[in-house]
Design a protein around this motif. Structure first.
Motif, PDB file in Angstrom:
ATOM      1  N   SER A   1       0.835  -1.209   0.000  1.00 30.33           N
ATOM      2  CA  SER A   1       0.000   0.000   0.000  1.00 30.33           C
ATOM      3  C   SER A   1       0.864   1.250   0.000  1.00 30.33           C
ATOM      4  O   SER A   1       0.567   2.233  -0.687  1.00 30.33           O
ATOM      5  CB  SER A   1      -0.927   0.014   1.228  1.00 30.33           C
ATOM      6  N   VAL A   2       1.952   1.224   0.779  1.00 28.11           N
ATOM      7  CA  VAL A   2       2.885   2.358   0.809  1.00 28.11           C
ATOM      8  C   VAL A   2       3.531   2.529  -0.562  1.00 28.11           C
ATOM      9  O   VAL A   2       3.628   3.647  -1.088  1.00 28.11           O
ATOM     10  CB  VAL A   2       3.970   2.144   1.894  1.00 28.11           C
ATOM     11  N   GLN A   3       3.981   1.422  -1.168  1.00 23.11           N
ATOM     12  CA  GLN A   3       4.635   1.524  -2.470  1.00 23.11           C
ATOM     13  C   GLN A   3       3.660   1.962  -3.552  1.00 23.11           C
ATOM     14  O   GLN A   3       3.981   2.834  -4.375  1.00 23.11           O
ATOM     15  CB  GLN A   3       5.283   0.193  -2.865  1.00 23.11           C
ATOM     16  N   ILE A   4       2.460   1.382  -3.560  1.00 23.41           N
ATOM     17  CA  ILE A   4       1.450   1.771  -4.547  1.00 23.41           C
ATOM     18  C   ILE A   4       1.139   3.264  -4.425  1.00 23.41           C
ATOM     19  O   ILE A   4       1.066   3.990  -5.414  1.00 23.41           O
ATOM     20  CB  ILE A   4       0.168   0.928  -4.367  1.00 23.41           C
ATOM     21  N   GLY A   5       0.975   3.723  -3.175  1.00 25.12           N
ATOM     22  CA  GLY A   5       0.714   5.136  -2.956  1.00 25.12           C
ATOM     23  C   GLY A   5       1.851   5.999  -3.465  1.00 25.12           C
ATOM     24  O   GLY A   5       1.634   6.986  -4.188  1.00 25.12           O
ATOM     25  N   GLY A   6       3.090   5.646  -3.115  1.00 25.94           N
ATOM     26  CA  GLY A   6       4.249   6.417  -3.552  1.00 25.94           C
ATOM     27  C   GLY A   6       4.390   6.462  -5.070  1.00 25.94           C
ATOM     28  O   GLY A   6       4.745   7.501  -5.647  1.00 25.94           O
ATOM     29  N   LEU A   7       4.106   5.335  -5.727  1.00 18.37           N
ATOM     30  CA  LEU A   7       4.180   5.286  -7.193  1.00 18.37           C
ATOM     31  C   LEU A   7       3.130   6.202  -7.825  1.00 18.37           C
ATOM     32  O   LEU A   7       3.398   6.876  -8.824  1.00 18.37           O
ATOM     33  CB  LEU A   7       3.984   3.848  -7.678  1.00 18.37           C
ATOM     34  N   ILE A   8       1.943   6.224  -7.229  1.00 17.31           N
ATOM     35  CA  ILE A   8       0.886   7.130  -7.720  1.00 17.31           C
ATOM     36  C   ILE A   8       1.337   8.579  -7.561  1.00 17.31           C
ATOM     37  O   ILE A   8       1.133   9.410  -8.460  1.00 17.31           O
ATOM     38  CB  ILE A   8      -0.434   6.875  -6.967  1.00 17.31           C
ATOM     39  N   GLY A   9       1.948   8.893  -6.421  1.00 16.14           N
ATOM     40  CA  GLY A   9       2.462  10.241  -6.206  1.00 16.14           C
ATOM     41  C   GLY A   9       3.478  10.636  -7.265  1.00 16.14           C
ATOM     42  O   GLY A   9       3.465  11.765  -7.771  1.00 16.14           O
ATOM     43  N   ASP A  10       4.353   9.708  -7.617  1.00 15.01           N
ATOM     44  CA  ASP A  10       5.364   9.969  -8.644  1.00 15.01           C
ATOM     45  C   ASP A  10       4.714  10.212  -9.998  1.00 15.01           C
ATOM     46  O   ASP A  10       5.106  11.127 -10.742  1.00 15.01           O
ATOM     47  CB  ASP A  10       6.323   8.780  -8.716  1.00 15.01           C
ATOM     48  N   ILE A  11       3.696   9.416 -10.320  1.00 12.62           N
ATOM     49  CA  ILE A  11       2.995   9.554 -11.610  1.00 12.62           C
ATOM     50  C   ILE A  11       2.288  10.900 -11.698  1.00 12.62           C
ATOM     51  O   ILE A  11       2.381  11.611 -12.710  1.00 12.62           O
ATOM     52  CB  ILE A  11       1.994   8.396 -11.804  1.00 12.62           C
ATOM     53  N   VAL A  12       1.565  11.270 -10.636  1.00 15.21           N
ATOM     54  CA  VAL A  12       0.844  12.550 -10.638  1.00 15.21           C
ATOM     55  C   VAL A  12       1.824  13.710 -10.746  1.00 15.21           C
ATOM     56  O   VAL A  12       1.581  14.689 -11.464  1.00 15.21           O
ATOM     57  CB  VAL A  12      -0.031  12.698  -9.373  1.00 15.21           C
ATOM     58  N   HIS A  13       2.951  13.611 -10.064  1.00 16.04           N
ATOM     59  CA  HIS A  13       3.965  14.674 -10.127  1.00 16.04           C
ATOM     60  C   HIS A  13       4.459  14.871 -11.560  1.00 16.04           C
ATOM     61  O   HIS A  13       4.591  16.008 -12.042  1.00 16.04           O
ATOM     62  CB  HIS A  13       5.154  14.326  -9.215  1.00 16.04           C
ATOM     63  N   LYS A  14       4.702  13.771 -12.253  1.00 20.76           N
ATOM     64  CA  LYS A  14       5.198  13.865 -13.624  1.00 20.76           C
ATOM     65  C   LYS A  14       4.128  14.413 -14.573  1.00 20.76           C
ATOM     66  O   LYS A  14       4.423  15.228 -15.452  1.00 20.76           O
ATOM     67  CB  LYS A  14       5.661  12.491 -14.109  1.00 20.76           C
ATOM     68  N   LEU A  15       2.876  13.962 -14.384  1.00 17.06           N
ATOM     69  CA  LEU A  15       1.790  14.417 -15.256  1.00 17.06           C
ATOM     70  C   LEU A  15       1.434  15.880 -15.013  1.00 17.06           C
ATOM     71  O   LEU A  15       1.094  16.617 -15.942  1.00 17.06           O
ATOM     72  CB  LEU A  15       0.549  13.542 -15.057  1.00 17.06           C
ATOM     73  N   SER A  16       1.491  16.294 -13.756  1.00 18.82           N
ATOM     74  CA  SER A  16       1.121  17.669 -13.428  1.00 18.82           C
ATOM     75  C   SER A  16       2.224  18.662 -13.779  1.00 18.82           C
ATOM     76  O   SER A  16       1.982  19.868 -13.854  1.00 18.82           O
ATOM     77  CB  SER A  16       0.813  17.790 -11.933  1.00 18.82           C
ATOM     78  N   LYS A  17       3.429  18.134 -13.996  1.00 16.56           N
ATOM     79  CA  LYS A  17       4.596  18.973 -14.292  1.00 16.56           C
ATOM     80  C   LYS A  17       4.796  20.047 -13.223  1.00 16.56           C
ATOM     81  O   LYS A  17       5.213  21.169 -13.506  1.00 16.56           O
ATOM     82  CB  LYS A  17       4.453  19.610 -15.673  1.00 16.56           C
ATOM     83  N   SER A  18       4.462  19.658 -12.007  1.00 13.88           N
ATOM     84  CA  SER A  18       4.618  20.590 -10.892  1.00 13.88           C
ATOM     85  C   SER A  18       6.095  20.838 -10.623  1.00 13.88           C
ATOM     86  O   SER A  18       6.922  19.934 -10.720  1.00 13.88           O
ATOM     87  CB  SER A  18       3.957  20.024  -9.632  1.00 13.88           C
TER      88      SER A  18
END
Length: 428
Positions: free
Chosen positions: A131-148
């Motif tokens: 769950s921690v890894q899945i969450g962290g991977l989602i965070g990484d994906i959103v960061h890349k897509l949002s170009k924040s």
């Protein structure tokens, strides 16, 4: 005019970043909610299949073959992507520290499938690491897509904390875990990103899947007396020593598996075949065996049986962890801690030093102390147990004493914090 534009641009960027954290929380809440549902779905069917062996022993071979098929599938997934092995929490550490390069979308899908099958099939593994890894991977994906422009570590860390928060339906413990274990510090950005992501994830999961404590129907129990502090210190010592033993066995199993000089595929199947055989003998040892936490409320369990359960859970977890099967250790370590509390409580009852009504209390205290000794996050341990029981456990003094003593014993024995030790081994 120029200053006004700069302020507007700054506020616009801040709002965009906050919305990105909200989006991350929503996705994590849904993903971990589905992950828990998927594990429950697979588990229910595996339990039904294994239960058939009792009346039809001829099915035993079929069960072993089924476990081999599942193990084979997960093995080839892990060969394609070694980042799905184990609990996944050290991978998140490495991503935050820029030590590992991970293809987050592919690893996310593979981790979800591998962990669902491994945990759902009955191996002694927990849902919290994945769950921690899945969450962290989602965070990484959103960061890349949002170009924040915000540092990706805040997205990965806060989303990882949201993963464990949803896994246990424990938002405050999730925040503390993020600060104590993932970031190991707090500042305005850590707090804000973590709070937004975790509470959004929890609200999303509660709306989509319902709001339930991790431990349902916790019975009411009498508050412990101050005169029992001496007994609590004894419990803390035993739980602390168990935490040291746990780390020695589970982390040490990786070294043992490396020394086994056989085909890697055959080696990987060992925990699957052994677990299949054990479960056909005693289905109570299925997966994390969370029902063991409530053993004290379901009638008297012999001291010998409790001790057997304790060593069997450590043995089965060590097999799965040593082989690197996708799955976590936190839920099993909580269950094993409850068994230590039950063993100590039962022993004290047999010696005439404790009322039987307190055995369940000792089981809950054992969970907290075990977490504190193994993970070295005592505040998270206390809050996690309070949230898991839906606030039913009110004896803060007792839980704090056991947590502190267990933590101190682990420090005295120089036992390294579990996840930090795993991370160090991965960097070697």
């Amino acid at each position: 005019m120029r200053k006004a534009k700069l302020r507007y641009s700054y506020k616009s960027k801040e709002l965009s970043t906050i919305l990105s954290f909200v989006l991350t929380g929503i996705i994590v809440g849904l993903a971990i909610g589905f992950f828990k549902k998927a594990i429950s779905f697979v588990s229910a069917r595996m339990i039904n299949l294994i239960s058939l062996v009792k009346d039809r022993p001829i099915y035993a071979l079929g069960i072993i073959i089924l476990f081999i098929i599942i193990g084979t599938f997960i093995y080839f997934l892990s060969k394609k992507d070694p980042n799905i092995n184990g609990s996944g929490i050290p991978i998140i550490y490495g991503m935050i520290d820029n030590e590992f390069t991970v293809d987050s979308p592919r690893t996310l899908i593979r981790k979800f499938i591998a962990s669902t099958l491994a945990i759902g099939s009955g191996l002694t593994l927990g849902r919290e690491g994945p769950s921690v890894q899945i969450g962290g991977l989602i965070g990484d994906i959103v960061h890349k897509l949002s170009k924040s422009k915000e540092n990706k570590r805040y997205f990965i860390g806060s989303a990882a904390g949201a993963g464990i928060a949803v896994a246990f339906n424990a938002p405050i413990a999730g925040m503390l875990f993020t600060v104590e274990e993932i970031f190991k510090k707090t500042d305005r950005k850590v707090f804000l990103s973590t709070a937004i992501t975790i509470f959004t994830a929890i609200i999303t999961a509660d709306i989509a899947f319902g709001n339930h404590p991790a431990l349902l129907d916790v019975p009411h129990f009498e508050v412990m007396r101050l005169s029992m502090i001496g007994i609590l210190i004894v419990l803390g010592i035993f739980v602390g020593l168990s935490g040291v033993f746990f780390n020695f066995c589970v982390i040490g199993s990786k070294g043992v598996f490396k020394k086994i000089n056989i085909n890697p595929y055959i080696k990987y199947l060992i925990p699957f075949v052994v677990t299949a055989i054990v479960l056909m003998i005693d289905i109570d040892l299925f997966a994390s065996s969370e029902d063991f936490i409530f053993l004290a409320t379901k009638g008297e369990t012999s001291l010998l049986k409790l001790i057997i359960f304790y060593f069997m859970k450590i043995f089965l977890l060590s097999l799965a962890f040593g082989a690197g099967v996708s799955g976590g250790s936190l839920v099993p370590l909580l269950v094993i801690g409850s068994l230590v509390g039950n063993i100590v409580g039962t022993s004290l009852v047999m010696a005439g030093l404790l009322d039987p009504s307190f055995i369940f209390v000792f089981s809950i205290l054992g969970m907290c102390g075990h977490f504190s000794a193994i993970v070295r996050a005592p505040i998270t341990a206390i809050i996690l147990v309070l949230e898991m029981t839906g606030g039913a456990f009110e004896y803060l003094l007792g839980i704090s004493i056991v947590s502190l003593i267990a933590y101190s014993i682990a420090e005295i024995c120089k036992s390294k914090p579990f996840y930090e030790h795993l991370y160090e081994l991965m960097l070697k």
